[in-house]
Scaffold this motif. Structure first.
Motif, mmCIF file in Angstrom:
data_model
loop_
_atom_site.group_PDB
_atom_site.id
_atom_site.type_symbol
_atom_site.label_atom_id
_atom_site.label_comp_id
_atom_site.label_asym_id
_atom_site.label_seq_id
_atom_site.Cartn_x
_atom_site.Cartn_y
_atom_site.Cartn_z
ATOM 1 N N LEU A 198 46.274 -28.733 -30.879
ATOM 2 C CA LEU A 198 46.825 -27.793 -32.045
ATOM 3 C C LEU A 198 46.894 -26.387 -31.297
ATOM 4 N N GLY A 199 46.327 -25.942 -30.151
ATOM 5 C CA GLY A 199 46.312 -24.688 -29.876
ATOM 6 C C GLY A 199 47.578 -23.892 -29.411
ATOM 7 N N ALA A 200 47.233 -22.972 -28.723
ATOM 8 C CA ALA A 200 48.441 -22.180 -28.224
ATOM 9 C C ALA A 200 48.959 -22.394 -26.911
ATOM 10 N N GLY A 201 48.330 -23.469 -26.527
ATOM 11 C CA GLY A 201 48.611 -23.541 -24.998
ATOM 12 C C GLY A 201 50.001 -24.161 -24.633
ATOM 13 N N ALA B 180 38.837 -32.025 -42.444
ATOM 14 C CA ALA B 180 37.795 -32.372 -41.263
ATOM 15 C C ALA B 180 38.409 -32.901 -40.067
ATOM 16 N N ILE B 181 38.755 -31.948 -38.980
ATOM 17 C CA ILE B 181 39.126 -32.752 -37.994
ATOM 18 C C ILE B 181 38.101 -32.283 -36.869
ATOM 19 N N ILE C 95 46.156 -23.525 -39.324
ATOM 20 C CA ILE C 95 46.376 -24.673 -38.599
ATOM 21 C C ILE C 95 44.984 -25.325 -37.982
ATOM 22 N N ALA C 96 44.098 -24.399 -37.851
ATOM 23 C CA ALA C 96 42.900 -25.044 -37.397
ATOM 24 C C ALA C 96 41.994 -25.520 -38.544
ATOM 25 N N GLN D 44 49.313 -29.443 -45.130
ATOM 26 C CA GLN D 44 48.198 -28.909 -45.718
ATOM 27 C C GLN D 44 47.898 -27.569 -45.225
ATOM 28 N N ALA D 45 48.347 -26.938 -44.084
ATOM 29 C CA ALA D 45 48.221 -25.735 -43.980
ATOM 30 C C ALA D 45 49.154 -24.654 -44.480
ATOM 31 N N GLY D 46 50.154 -25.418 -45.283
ATOM 32 C CA GLY D 46 50.710 -24.683 -46.199
ATOM 33 C C GLY D 46 52.096 -24.290 -45.667
#
Ligand code: ADP
Ligand code: MG
Length: 869
Positions: A281-284, A270-271, A308-309, A648-650
Motif C-alpha cells: 500500500l505504501g509509497a515504495g 481493519a487491515i 489509504i492506510a 472506501q478511502a473515498g
C-alpha cells in the motif's frame, strides 16, 4: 585539590547530562560546535563520516572526540536519526558576556534543551514532507483491548482509539509511527514484534490512566476531558504516555495540541500487517500510493496516505469524499485554478508546529502568510463556482479565511522571502515599524558615510590605493601598502585626526581614526538595536499566530481535503477511473477492473492491461481461480483488494463500474513459497496468518488467498487449502477470492453452492505460450505445465512420458470428486489411504515444477518416479 582522576568541571557537566540521557548521543555545545565525546564520538564519527580526534585526557586516557558545526547541524542530525540514534542537545544557557556580568567563573552553564528522536523532529530537513510523523503509544488493557494514541508533533494532530489486542499490530501498521512507546513489561509482546526496531520501552508508571488524565487536562487547560470524548483507561494511558514523552524530549515544552480526538471502534477497515505488506500500500517503488498520488501539496499527500492506510467503513463519510471528487470532475476549470493556487500554498501545518514550539523562524511566519493567502484565494474561487458545493467542500470553504486580520498584518510585516535561518536579520519589511526603520536608517547612513570617506582619506594622506575595510575584530580601518604605511605612521602631525596604527599584515598596514571608530560604534549599536527590534516584532507575530492556531490548523486541513478531492478527480479523468457505489450490503461487483500498479508497468513496456470483472455478491461469494503460472492470478486477486481499499478511502476506482458493500476487514495472504527468498520458516508463518483470518473474518470481510498451502507437502497443503475453503464458505460466510494450483479443489464446486470456478487461460502461438490475462468461467486445463516444459526444450520423450503419467494421475484425481461428496464438513480427519508408492510418486509429480526445471532435473525426476513405481 580535586583527586587526580576527577573530571574537569566541563567534563563533569558532560557526565551529568549523560547520566540523564544514557541512551542518547550528547551534542555538547562548545562555542560554534557541537562536540561528541567518548563512546558517543566513536559511534557517531563513522555514521557521519567525520574525523575522530581526541581532546584532553580522562582517567589517564585521551578522550575520543568529534564535532559538527552548530550553525549547520541539521544534516548531521538527519543522518543520525535515520540510523536510529537519539540525540540530546546540550546548549550553553548563557553567553560568555552574561556569565562574566554575574561574575561566573569556570565553564558556561549548560543544559539539555531537547532530545531529538525519530518521532519528535520538527525541522523541515528531518521530516518527510508527504508522510505524517507519529509518536504512538500502545497500552494493554485488562479486557483484551489495547489503547493506541498517536501524536504528530510537527502539526499537533493528536488522536487515540481502542483496538482488540490481537488487532494492535495492524492498527499500528496503519500509522507506521516513527516511534512506538510501550511499557517495559509489554515490550516483548509478540503482537508488537513487527515494530521491534521502533519500540521505545518506558517504565510502566508512565502508562497510568489517572495521572494521564490529569496531565491531559492540564495540557489543554480544561477542568475535565469530557468535552473531548469518553476515553477508556487504556486510551488515556496511551495518550498520557505520548504526552509525557513529548514533554520530556522537548525539555518541558509542548507543541500546540489539536484537541485529542477519539476514533470510534469499527469506523475504519481493519487491515492487518501481513495484508498491508502483501498489497504494497505504501509509497515504495511498486506501492499503491506512488501510482495514485496526484496531490500537489505535502499536506494533501499526507492526508491521502492516511486515507489509504485507514479506509473508512462509514457509508456517509465515504460518499461525502466521492461527492467532493465528483464536483471537481464536473468543474474542471475550478479544479485547475484551485490546483494552481494549491501549488503556491506552503505547509502551514508544519510551520505552525514549529512556531508552536517556539522553534519557528521568519520563514515559518511567511509560510503562514502565504498559506492563508492561498486559502483565501481558493475560498473565493470556490465561492465563484456556479455548481453547488457538496458538503465536504462547503465545510472546507467555510474555514478558508480563519484570520484575515493576522493575514493582513503578516503581509505588511514580512519581506516576500525572509532569510531561511532564524539568526539572519532582514525578515521584517521596511515601512512596517518606524523604530526599526530608524535604526536601520542610522546603520545604513553610517555605512554610506564610511563608504564616502575613502576618497577623502586618499586625498588627505596622498596614498592613492588606500582602502577602507571592515573586520569583526578591528571594525572599520584604512588599509595601505606597507611602504606608505611606514611613512604614515611617522607623519607628524598625522594627516587624519586620531590616526593610529593597529595591525601589520603581509605587505599592508592597518590604521584607525577617531572618525572611523565613532562611525563603527554607531553602526554596531544601530545594527544591534535593529536586530533586537526585529526579533521583538517576529516574536510578537509568532504569538499572534499561536493565538489563531486553531483556525489556521483547520484551514490547513481544509486545503489538504480540497487537494485530495481535486487529485482524485484528476486521476479519474486521466485514467478513466469511476466512482464506486458503496452500500451497507454484501455486494462486491466490479466491472472491468484493473490493477493500478501492474497496469502502469505493463503499459510502460508497451503492453495493454486486460481488464477483468468480479462478482462476489451473495450467491457467488467465493471464487476459486486456477491457471498456469504467470497467467495473472495474483494480479487479479490484489486488484480487487485494492479496489475495495480505494473505494472506501473515498477515491475512485480503476474499473468501468463497481458496487461494493462496506468491507469491515480485509485479509490478503500469499502462499509461502512466494516468500522463500526471505528465508523465513514459511509454512509456519503462512499458517499463523491464515489462522488469523479464520478467527477474525466476518460476513462483511473480504479475503484474498493466493496459493495457500504451497509451503508444505502436497497432500498436507491440499488438505489445508480444502478445509480453509470450506470454512470460508460455510462458517465465515465472507467474500473471498482463492487462487490455487491445487486443481483437485475444483472438485468442491459441486459441493459448495456459492463457490464459482474461474480460470486464466493461455494459448500456444508460434511456439510460444501466450497468456491471455482474461478471466473466464471454469477450471484451467492442467496440461499447461507440460506445454511450457516442451517449449522450454525438455526432450520430447520426457514430455511425452510426463503427459502419459499426467493422464494416469488425472484419472486418479477424479477420485477426489467422490471424496468431496463423501467428506462431511468439519468431520474429523478423512480416512486417508496409507501413503503407498503410487501416492508418493503422485506427490512427487504434483510437487514438481516443470517451468523451473533444468533438463537434468527433469531426468532425475523421471528416474525417481520410475523407481517409486
Ligand atoms: P500468476 O499469479 O498467475 O503467476 P501474476 O498475477 O503474477 O500471475 O502475473 C504475471 C504477470 O502477467 C504480471 O507481472 C503482468 O506483467 C502480467 N499480467 C498479469 N495480469 C495482467 C492483465 N490483466 N493484463 C495484462 N498483463 C497482466
Ligand atoms: Mg501468483
Amino acid at each position: 585539590m580535586p583527586p587526580a582522576n576527577a573530571p574537569s568541571p566541563m567534563l563533569a557537566q558532560w557526565f551529568a547530562a549523560k547520566e540523564n540521557h544514557p541512551d542518547a548521543l550528547l551534542f555538547f555545545r562548545m562555542g560554534d560546535f557541537f562536540e561528541l565525546f567518548f563512546e558517543d564520538a566513536e559511534r557517531a564519527a563513522p555514521a557521519l563520516d567525520i574525523a575522530l580526534t581526541t581532546r584532553g585526557e580522562h582517567a589517564g586516557k585521551p578522550i575520543p572526540m568529534c564535532g559538527v558545526p552548530a550553525a549547520n547541524a541539521e544534516p548531521y542530525l538527519a543522518r543520525l536519526i535515520r540510523r536510529g540514534f537519539r540525540i540530546a542537545i546540550v546548549e550553553q544557557t548563557e553567553t560568555p558576556e552574561q556569565a562574566r556580568a554575574r561574575g561566573h567563573r569556570g565553564p558556561l552553564p549548560r543544559a539539555v534543551v531537547r532530545v531529538v528522536t525519530p518521532g519528535t523532529v520538527t525541522e523541515e530537513a528531518l521530516l518527510e514532507p508527504d508522510r505524517p510523523s507519529w509518536v504512538a503509544a500502545a497500552a494493554l488493557g485488562a479486557d483484551g483491548m489495547a489503547g493506541l494514541a498517536w501524536l504528530d508533533i510537527s502539526t499537533g494532530a493528536f488522536a487515540c482509539r481502542s483496538v482488540p489486542a490481537r488487532d494492535l499490530a495492524g492498527a499500528v501498521g496503519a500509522l507506521e509511527p516513527a516511534e512506538l512507546l510501550v511499557a517495559e513489561e509489554a515490550a516483548s509482546e509478540p503482537a508488537l514484534a513487527p515494530w521491534r526496531n521502533r519500540l521505545v520501552a518506558l517504565p510502566g508508571a508512565r502508562f497510568r490512566p489517572e495521572p494521564a488524565r490529569r496531565a491531559l487536562e492540564e495540557a489543554y487547560g480544561v477542568r475535565t476531558l469530557e468535552g473531548f470524548g469518553a476515553f477508556s483507561e487504556a486510551e488515556l494511558a496511551a495518550a498520557g504516555a505520548v504526552l509525557g514523552y513529548v514533554r520530556t524530549t522537548q525539555a518541558g515544552k509542548l507543541p500546540l495540541l489539536a484537541p485529542l480526538s477519539r476514533e470510534a471502534g469499527g469506523t475504519t477497515m481493519a487491515i492487518d500487517a501481513a495484508t498491508r505488506k502483501s498489497l504494497e500500500l505504501g509509497a515504495g517503488e511498486t506501492g499503491l500510493l506512488r501510482a495514485i498520488d496526484r496531490t500537489v501539496t505535502a499536506a494533501g499527500a499526507r492526508l491521502l496516505a492516511a486515507r489509504i492506510a485507514s479506509p473508512s467503513t462509514l457509508v456517509g463519510a465515504i460518499a461525502a469524499r466521492h461527492d467532493a471528487a465528483g464536483f471537481f470532475l464536473a468543474d474542471a476549470a475550478a479544479r485547475e485554478d484551485i490546483r494552481v493556487l494549491l501549488r503556491r500554498a506552503p505547509d502551514m501545518a508544519r510551520a505552525l508546529g514549529r512556531l508552536g514550539l517556539g522553534r519557528g523562524a521568519a520563514r515559518d511566519l511567511a509560510a503562514i502568510r502565504d498559506g492563508l493567502g492561498a486559502a483565501a484565494a481558493i475560498g473565493a474561487r470556490l465561492a465563484a463556482c456556479l455548481l453547488p458545493r457538496p458538503s465536504l467542500l462547503a465545510d472546507a470553504e467555510a474555514g478558508l479565511d480563519p484570520a484575515p486580520a493576522l493575514a493582513g498584518r503578516l503581509s505588511l510585516a514580512l519581506v516576500p522571502a525572509p532569510p531561511v535561518k532564524a539568526s539572519e536579520s532582514g525578515a521584517v519589511a521596511s515601512g512596517f515599524d518606524a523604530a526599526l526603520d530608524a535604526a536601520r536608517g542610522l546603520r545604513d547612513d553610517s555605512r554610506r558615510v564610511v563608504a564616502g570617506l575613502e576618497a577623502a582619506y586618499r586625498a588627505a594622506t596622498g596614498i592613492p590605493n588606500l582602502k577602507l575595510r571592515h573586520t569583526a575584530q578591528l571594525g572599520y580601518f584604512a588599509e595601505v601598502p606597507e611602504a606608505a604605511g611606514l611613512a604614515l605612521r611617522e607623519a607628524s602631525p598625522p594627516p587624519l585626526p586620531g590616526l593610529a596604527h593597529r595591525q601589520t599584515m603581509a605587505g599592508t598596514m592597518r590604521f584607525i581614526t577617531t572618525e572611523l571608530a565613532e562611525l563603527d560604534a554607531r553602526i554596531v549599536s544601530a545594527a544591534s538595536e535593529a536586530e533586537a527590534r526585529e526579533a521583538g516584532i517576529l516574536a510578537e507575530l509568532a504569538a499572534a499566530v499561536r493565538a489563531d492556531a486553531r483556525g489556521i490548523a483547520a484551514a490547513a486541513e481544509a486545503l489538504a481535503a480540497i487537494d485530495v478531492a481535486a487529485a482524485t478527480a484528476v486521476l479519474a479523468e486521466a485514467e478513466g477511473w469511476t466512482r464506486p457505489e458503496i452500500t451497507e450490503g454484501r455486494d462486491f461487483v466490479v466491472e472491468d477492473g484493473r490493477h493500478p500498479v501492474v497496469e502502469a508497468a505493463v503499459r510502460a513496456e508497451g503492453g495493454a492491461f486486460v481488464a477483468n470483472g468480479a462478482d462476489l455478491s451473495p450467491g457467488t461469494r467465493l471464487w476459486l481461480i486456477t491457471g498456469p503460472n504467470m497467467a495473472g492470478k495474483s494480479t487479479y486477486l490484489r486488484q480487487n483488494a485494492l479496489i475495495a481499499i480505494l473505494a472506501q478511502a473515498g477515491l475512485f476506482v480503476p474499473a468501468r463500474a463497481a458496487r461494493i458493500g462496506v468491507v469491515d476487514r480485509l485479509f490478503s495472504r500469499v502462499g509461502a513459497s512466494d516468500d522463500l527468498a526471505r528465508g523465513r520458516s514459511t509454512f509456519m508463518v503462512e499458517m499463523v496468518e491464515t489462522a488469523a483470518i479464520l478467527n477474525l473474518a466476518s460476513p462483511s470481510s473480504l479475503v484474498i488467498l493466493d496459493e495457500i498451502g504451497r509451503g508444505t507437502a502436497t497432500w498436507d497443503g491440499l488438505a489445508i487449502a480444502w478445509s480453509v475453503l470450506e470454512a470460508l464458505h460455510d462458517r465465515l460466510r465472507c467474500r473471498a477470492l482463492f487462487a490455487t494450483h491445487f486443481h483437485e479443489l475444483t472438485a468442491l464446486s459441486g459441493k459448495l453452492p456459492e463457490l464459482r470456478l474461474a480460470q486464466f487461460g493461455a494459448r500456444e502461438w508460434r511456439g510460444e505460450v501466450v497468456f491471455l490475462h482474461a478471466l473466464k468461467p471454469g477450471a484451467a486445463d492442467r496440461s499447461w505445465g507440460i506445454a511450457v516444459a516442451r517449449l522450454a526444450g525438455l526432450p520430447r520423450e520426457v514430455t511425452a512420458r510426463a503427459a502419459a503419467v499426467l493422464a494416469a494421475l488425472e484419472e486418479r484425481a477424479r477420485g477426489l470428486t467422490p471424496l468431496a461428496e463423501e467428506l462431511p464438513l468439519f468431520a474429523g480427519a478423512p480416512k486417508a489411504a496409507q501413503a503407498g508408492p503410487r501416492e508418493a510418486a503422485f506427490a512427487a509429480l504434483v510437487e514438481a515444477n516443470p517451468d523451473a526445471m533444468s533438463p537434468l532435473e527433469a531426468h532425475a525426476l523421471l528416474v525417481r518416479l520410475k523407481s517409486l513405481l
